[in-house]
Design a protein around this motif. Structure first.
Motif, short mmCIF file in Angstrom:
data_model
loop_
_atom_site.label_atom_id
_atom_site.label_comp_id
_atom_site.label_asym_id
_atom_site.label_seq_id
_atom_site.Cartn_x
_atom_site.Cartn_y
_atom_site.Cartn_z
N GLU A 211 0.85 -1.18 0.00
CA GLU A 211 0.00 0.00 0.00
C GLU A 211 0.89 1.23 0.00
O GLU A 211 1.88 1.30 0.72
N TRP A 212 0.52 2.22 -0.84
CA TRP A 212 1.27 3.46 -0.95
C TRP A 212 0.30 4.63 -0.83
O TRP A 212 -0.81 4.57 -1.34
N THR A 213 0.72 5.69 -0.16
CA THR A 213 -0.11 6.87 0.02
C THR A 213 0.68 8.11 -0.37
O THR A 213 1.84 8.26 0.01
N GLY A 214 0.03 9.00 -1.12
CA GLY A 214 0.68 10.22 -1.58
C GLY A 214 1.18 10.06 -3.01
O GLY A 214 1.61 8.98 -3.41
N ARG A 215 1.10 11.16 -3.77
CA ARG A 215 1.42 11.09 -5.20
C ARG A 215 2.85 10.61 -5.47
O ARG A 215 3.08 9.79 -6.36
N ALA A 216 3.80 11.07 -4.69
CA ALA A 216 5.19 10.68 -4.94
C ALA A 216 5.40 9.18 -4.74
O ALA A 216 6.02 8.51 -5.56
N ALA A 217 4.86 8.65 -3.64
CA ALA A 217 5.02 7.22 -3.36
C ALA A 217 4.29 6.37 -4.40
O ALA A 217 4.83 5.36 -4.88
N VAL A 218 3.08 6.78 -4.74
CA VAL A 218 2.31 6.03 -5.74
C VAL A 218 2.98 6.11 -7.10
O VAL A 218 3.05 5.12 -7.84
N ALA A 219 3.52 7.28 -7.46
CA ALA A 219 4.21 7.42 -8.75
C ALA A 219 5.39 6.46 -8.84
O ALA A 219 5.62 5.85 -9.89
N GLY A 220 6.14 6.31 -7.76
CA GLY A 220 7.25 5.38 -7.77
C GLY A 220 6.80 3.95 -8.00
O GLY A 220 7.42 3.20 -8.78
N ALA A 221 5.70 3.56 -7.36
CA ALA A 221 5.18 2.20 -7.54
C ALA A 221 4.68 2.00 -8.97
O ALA A 221 4.89 0.93 -9.56
N LEU A 222 4.05 3.01 -9.55
CA LEU A 222 3.53 2.89 -10.91
C LEU A 222 4.66 2.81 -11.93
O LEU A 222 4.59 2.03 -12.89
N HIS A 223 5.71 3.62 -11.75
CA HIS A 223 6.84 3.56 -12.66
C HIS A 223 7.46 2.17 -12.65
O HIS A 223 7.84 1.63 -13.70
#
Length: 295
Positions: A211-223
């Motif tokens: 689970e990731w919260t916040g745009r920066a953390a989620v962006a890293g997971a998506l990349h």
């Protein structure tokens, strides 16, 4: 007692009840079959002191409580098309705000008997006496379990059901968001996907990936998770009264896109994405009426 008629009349609402209790579509499938098996075996002991529907809910709730004492099923989404067209008591059973993933995730945190008390009282509108009878406890104990459960939900959502209820129906803004989400995946364009995210967006990937919260953390997971162009195909669908996407992946050397993930989306109020709940459940695609592969 005509069991064919029982199955026809009560199968779907009992399925949804087991799903709320367990948070898993496949577990609900197994349990609703168990409900009717237990009912068949106990048919001679049914004395009509309660309605058949109440009797079946007692069996269903106890079957779920038995399972929850041993293990916790992995979370899964529920196909929207199976929630439609239910009159009477079943219409209450499939209410929009109480089938949302946000509500289900919250009630899965409750101890099983609190969860049962909350669902029976606040979702199905049973009386305190009916709940106490079903749980084989006193009205005082049933009310105490309910108040503790309500307190937990109130701490999470001070504004009440409005905080977790999905929108009544997708509007043009939401449809555009869904189209952009699909296009970003099929182009393998993480930047376009990140542009859709709210600042406090949440991403979960089940079973138990993270689970990731916040745009920066989620962006890293998506990349990290996106692959080369052409590797993804997406089909729009819906789950838990929310927009959803079925993701198919084509592996290197394969000619067919295979079922991979179901992503349930929570649109924000400003045309952005507030949350993405991603489930690796290829076996669930047939329940959604989705094709077994794409070319």
């Amino acid at each position: 007692m005509d069991f064919t008629d029982l199955t026809r009349r009560h199968h779907r609402e009992l399925h949804v009840h087991c799903y709320r209790m367990l948070g898993s579509y496949e577990a609900a499938e197994d349990h609703v079959q168990e409900v009717f098996l237990r009912a068949w075996r106990a048919r001679d002991s049914f004395e009509s002191r309660s309605s058949t529907r109440t009797w079946l809910y007692r069996i269903a709730t106890n079957a779920c409580l038995d399972t929850l004492r041993r293990s916790t099923p992995r979370p899964q989404p529920y196909p929207d098309h199976l929630l439609d067209g239910h009159p009477g008591p079943e219409a209450v059973a499939v209410g929009r705000e109480t089938i949302s993933l946000a509500f289900l995730a919250a009630i899965q945190l409750l101890p099983p008997r609190q969860r049962a008390a909350l669902i029976l009282r606040d979702v199905l509108d049973w009386s305190a006496r009916e709940v106490a009878d079903l749980l084989d406890t006193t009205v005082t104990a049933a009310n105490s379990a309910l108040q503790r459960a309500r307190g937990t939900l109130r701490a999470r959502w001070p504004a009440g059901r409005g905080d977790w209820a999905p929108a009544e129906a997708p509007d043009a803004t939401q449809r555009n968001l869904l189209e952009r989400y699909i296009a970003a995946h099929e182009r393998a364009d993480p930047a376009a996907l990140v542009a859709l995210l709210r600042e406090d967006v949440r991403l979960t990937i089940e079973p138990e990936v993270g689970e990731w919260t916040g745009r920066a953390a989620v962006a890293g997971a998506l990349h990290e998770g996106m692959t080369t162009p052409g590797a993804w195909r997406m089909l729009p669908t819906s789950a838990n009264r929310q927009p959803a996407v079925a993701g198919y992946v084509r592996a290197a050397g394969d000619t067919v896109f295979r079922p991979f993930v179901l992503s349930v989306l929570s649109p924000g109020r400003d045309g952005d994405l507030a949350a993405m709940d991603v489930f690796h459940v290829p076996a669930l695609f047939p329940a959604f009426g989705l094709p077994p592969g794409l070319t």
